[in-house]
Scaffold this motif. Structure first.
Motif, mmCIF file in Angstrom:
data_model
loop_
_atom_site.group_PDB
_atom_site.id
_atom_site.type_symbol
_atom_site.label_atom_id
_atom_site.label_comp_id
_atom_site.label_asym_id
_atom_site.label_seq_id
_atom_site.Cartn_x
_atom_site.Cartn_y
_atom_site.Cartn_z
ATOM 1 N N GLY A 81 52.549 1.794 -10.430
ATOM 2 C CA GLY A 81 53.583 1.170 -11.249
ATOM 3 C C GLY A 81 54.163 2.137 -12.260
ATOM 4 N N GLU A 82 55.035 1.625 -13.122
ATOM 5 C CA GLU A 82 55.694 2.464 -14.121
ATOM 6 C C GLU A 82 54.912 2.490 -15.428
ATOM 7 O OE1 GLU A 82 59.765 1.439 -14.725
ATOM 8 O OE2 GLU A 82 60.310 1.699 -12.608
ATOM 9 N N VAL A 83 54.879 3.681 -16.044
ATOM 10 C CA VAL A 83 54.270 3.841 -17.365
ATOM 11 C C VAL A 83 55.234 4.609 -18.250
ATOM 12 C CG1 VAL A 83 51.909 3.788 -16.491
ATOM 13 C CG2 VAL A 83 53.085 5.972 -16.725
ATOM 14 N N THR A 84 55.057 4.493 -19.547
ATOM 15 C CA THR A 84 55.886 5.231 -20.502
ATOM 16 C C THR A 84 55.033 6.246 -21.239
ATOM 17 O OG1 THR A 84 57.384 3.346 -20.806
ATOM 18 C CG2 THR A 84 57.415 5.063 -22.493
ATOM 19 N N LEU A 85 55.441 7.491 -21.192
ATOM 20 C CA LEU A 85 54.760 8.560 -21.921
ATOM 21 C C LEU A 85 55.608 8.950 -23.124
ATOM 22 C CD1 LEU A 85 53.652 10.944 -19.002
ATOM 23 C CD2 LEU A 85 52.339 9.090 -20.057
ATOM 24 N N GLU A 86 54.958 9.185 -24.244
ATOM 25 C CA GLU A 86 55.657 9.636 -25.443
ATOM 26 C C GLU A 86 55.130 11.003 -25.850
ATOM 27 O OE1 GLU A 86 56.165 6.907 -28.663
ATOM 28 O OE2 GLU A 86 55.985 5.146 -27.350
ATOM 29 N N ALA A 87 56.034 11.884 -26.266
ATOM 30 C CA ALA A 87 55.647 13.233 -26.693
ATOM 31 C C ALA A 87 56.738 13.803 -27.589
ATOM 32 C CB ALA A 87 55.424 14.140 -25.481
ATOM 33 N N ASP A 88 56.405 14.898 -28.258
ATOM 34 C CA ASP A 88 57.399 15.575 -29.088
ATOM 35 C C ASP A 88 58.470 16.245 -28.236
ATOM 36 O OD1 ASP A 88 56.026 14.859 -31.351
ATOM 37 O OD2 ASP A 88 54.968 16.765 -31.548
ATOM 38 N N ILE A 89 58.040 16.756 -27.066
ATOM 39 C CA ILE A 89 58.953 17.565 -26.262
ATOM 40 C C ILE A 89 58.567 17.453 -24.793
ATOM 41 C CG2 ILE A 89 57.663 19.768 -26.236
ATOM 42 C CD1 ILE A 89 60.344 21.081 -27.176
ATOM 43 N N LEU A 90 59.542 17.655 -23.919
ATOM 44 C CA LEU A 90 59.291 17.649 -22.475
ATOM 45 C C LEU A 90 59.760 18.974 -21.887
ATOM 46 C CD1 LEU A 90 59.836 14.800 -19.944
ATOM 47 C CD2 LEU A 90 60.780 17.057 -19.454
ATOM 48 N N LEU A 91 58.869 19.621 -21.143
ATOM 49 C CA LEU A 91 59.210 20.869 -20.465
ATOM 50 C C LEU A 91 59.489 20.572 -19.000
ATOM 51 C CD1 LEU A 91 59.360 23.957 -20.001
ATOM 52 C CD2 LEU A 91 56.869 23.954 -19.811
ATOM 53 N N SER A 92 60.688 20.898 -18.556
ATOM 54 C CA SER A 92 61.055 20.734 -17.154
ATOM 55 C C SER A 92 60.749 22.032 -16.416
ATOM 56 C CB SER A 92 62.543 20.393 -17.022
ATOM 57 O OG SER A 92 62.905 20.278 -15.662
ATOM 58 N N ALA A 93 59.786 21.980 -15.506
ATOM 59 C CA ALA A 93 59.377 23.156 -14.725
ATOM 60 C C ALA A 93 59.349 22.763 -13.253
ATOM 61 C CB ALA A 93 58.004 23.649 -15.191
ATOM 62 N N VAL A 94 60.524 22.395 -12.747
ATOM 63 C CA VAL A 94 60.626 21.811 -11.404
ATOM 64 C C VAL A 94 61.287 22.756 -10.404
ATOM 65 C CG1 VAL A 94 60.577 19.421 -12.191
ATOM 66 C CG2 VAL A 94 62.766 20.642 -12.115
ATOM 67 N N GLY A 95 61.141 24.058 -10.649
ATOM 68 C CA GLY A 95 61.638 25.013 -9.666
ATOM 69 C C GLY A 95 62.779 25.882 -10.177
ATOM 70 N N VAL A 96 63.289 26.699 -9.264
ATOM 71 C CA VAL A 96 64.306 27.704 -9.589
ATOM 72 C C VAL A 96 65.460 27.582 -8.615
ATOM 73 C CG1 VAL A 96 64.748 30.197 -9.696
ATOM 74 C CG2 VAL A 96 62.590 29.289 -10.546
#
Length: 462
Positions: free
Chosen positions: A254-269
């Motif tokens: 199912g769906e969950v919500t994550l909370e953080a100060d920042i999100l790093l996108s490292a999904v390829g080049v």
């Protein structure tokens, strides 16, 4: 001024190509729009290793008592760690400038665009344009971080690797989307510095290109370090309207919500091939990459392409060898094409990962009957003395002929050990030749020989 060779891009593929062409007597220029050394030296390979070394030193300091050394309350100064990393990058970039001068290569700063097969228009920072001619042009424009529609990078709350290297202050919490080399390295770095890190990986396991045993071991070690890991998971949307980020993540349950100060996108080049004049010249591309032959030649005579903008692995050492091969081919030398199945891959988190050749699954799918050996570092005297017993060396051989099909390592300093497997496979070394090559004791490197012994039922240390 006419040149024999112009190289567009001065990264780890471009600058070796330029130097090798100059060594072979060619008149060479190199065009760079930002900083000599490209992404690798300025925003990739080198500065990230500086960050990771600082994290490793901090880890040592925190666990110094394990080695009989007392250090009271060690502290990491985030800004000083970032500053050191940038200093290392700057020093390396200046080193490339020295090499260009030493090899009599003209450096042309600006953005290059092909206007003919042998003509490159360069736009300088002030907007002025100049056309340079060359008998051969090598495209080495590299790549950049891939952006997903669900993760619009804003440089503040949703960032890619460049920004993650120079954050003004350390975040208390971070979501890392993607667990390839970039994601895993930054997850380890920030977690070691004290940031609460959660990895979100779309695939069923982290570092998904690696052998499955490697993925399992890294997940175990990351969890021991305090990193939360969510596999088979996808970020559906991100809300940045508040103080930090709220990521809606779809999981198997199912769906969950994550909370953080920042999100790093490292999904390829993705490759940098837009707006460099390829279409007008009819240069063939496929799936965002420039199509080349075994020597780096495009379908347009005199035009070559190397590195991340071509279909091979997006790795600095691949680009470097492709660049040298292209330069030598231009000079009329006999060139041995690159064997893309014998390229080592390295991830520099702790524990490190290094691999080359077939995974166990790929070897079976290729139809091989295999012998597999695994030697854990907990049985290594050197690893035990060094306090780094995590991980193992895994080797895969063809049961019929003893061909060395693959090698997969996870542990301390394994990125320095994998070259033995690369050379052994290049020389078509068999299992028993490796067993008969005496390895020094005590070293981490003897674990490779021990793993071979396990595969053939000759182990004496496990």
């Amino acid at each position: 001024m006419g040149y024999d060779v112009i190289v567009l891009g001065s990264g780890p593929g471009g600058y070796p190509a330029a130097i090798r062409a100059s060594q072979l007597g060619k008149k060479v220029a190199i065009v760079e729009r930002e900083s000599l050394g490209g992404i690798c030296l300025n925003w990739g390979c080198i500065p990230t290793k500086a960050l990771l070394k600082s994290a490793q030193v901090y880890e040592y300091a925190k666990h110094a008592a394990d080695y009989g050394i007392k250090i009271d309350n060690p502290m990491a100064e985030f800004e000083a760690v970032i500053k050191r990393s940038r200093g290392v990058a700057d020093k390396m970039s200046k080193g490339i400038a020295f090499l260009m001068k030493k090899n009599k290569i003209d450096v042309i700063m600006g953005t290059g665009k092909l206007v003919a097969a042998n003509k490159l228009e360069v736009t300088a920072a002030d907007g002025s344009k100049q056309v340079h001619e060359a008998t051969n042009i090598i495209i080495a424009t590299g790549g950049r971080a891939r952006q997903l529609p669900t993760l619009p990078i804003d440089g503040e709350k949703i960032v890619e690797y460049r920004k993650a290297m120079v954050l003004p202050k350390q975040p208390k919490s971070m979501i890392v989307c993607g667990s390839g080399a970039i994601g895993s390295e930054f997850a380890y770095f920030y977690n070691s510095m004290g940031t609460k890190v959660t990895i979100v990986e779309f695939m069923p396991r982290i570092v998904p290109v690696e052998d499955e045993d490697i993925s399992k071991e890294l997940e175990k070690q990351f969890k021991k370090q305090g990193i939360d890991i969510m596999t088979n998971s996808e970020v559906l949307k991100v809300d940045t309207s508040g103080a930090g980020v709220k990521a809606t993540v779809k999981t198997a349950t199912g769906e969950v919500t994550l909370e953080a100060d920042i999100l790093l996108s490292a999904v390829g080049v993705v490759a940098n091939i837009e707006n460099i004049g390829l279409e007008a010249l009819g240069v063939k591309t496929d799936k965002g990459k420039i199509i080349v032959d075994a020597y780096g030649q495009t379908n347009v005579p005199g035009l070559y392409a190397i590195g991340d903008c071509t279909p091979g692995q997006a790795l600095a050492h691949v680009a470097g060898k492709e660049g040298i091969n292209a330069a030598e081919h231009i000079a009329g030398h006999k060139v041995t094409p690159l064997d893309y199945n014998n390229i080592p891959g390295c991830t520099y988190c702790t524990p490190e990962i290094a691999s080359v050749g077939y995974t166990e699954k790929a070897a079976k799918e290729a139809g091989y009957e295999i012998k597999v050996g695994k030697f854990p570092f907990v049985a290594s005297g050197k690893a035990t003395a060094g306090g780094a017993t995590e991980g193992f060396v895994k080797v895969i051989f063809d049961a019929k002929y003893g061909e060395f099909l693959g090698c997969h390592m996870i542990g301390a300093n394994v990125t320095e050990m994998v070259a033995e497997a690369v050379v052994a496979r290049k020389l078509e070394t068999t299992a028993h030749e490796l067993l008969n090559a005496v390895h020094p004791h005590p070293t981490m490197s003897e674990a490779l020989k021990e793993a071979v012994a396990v595969a053939y039922g000759e182990a004496t240390d496990i």
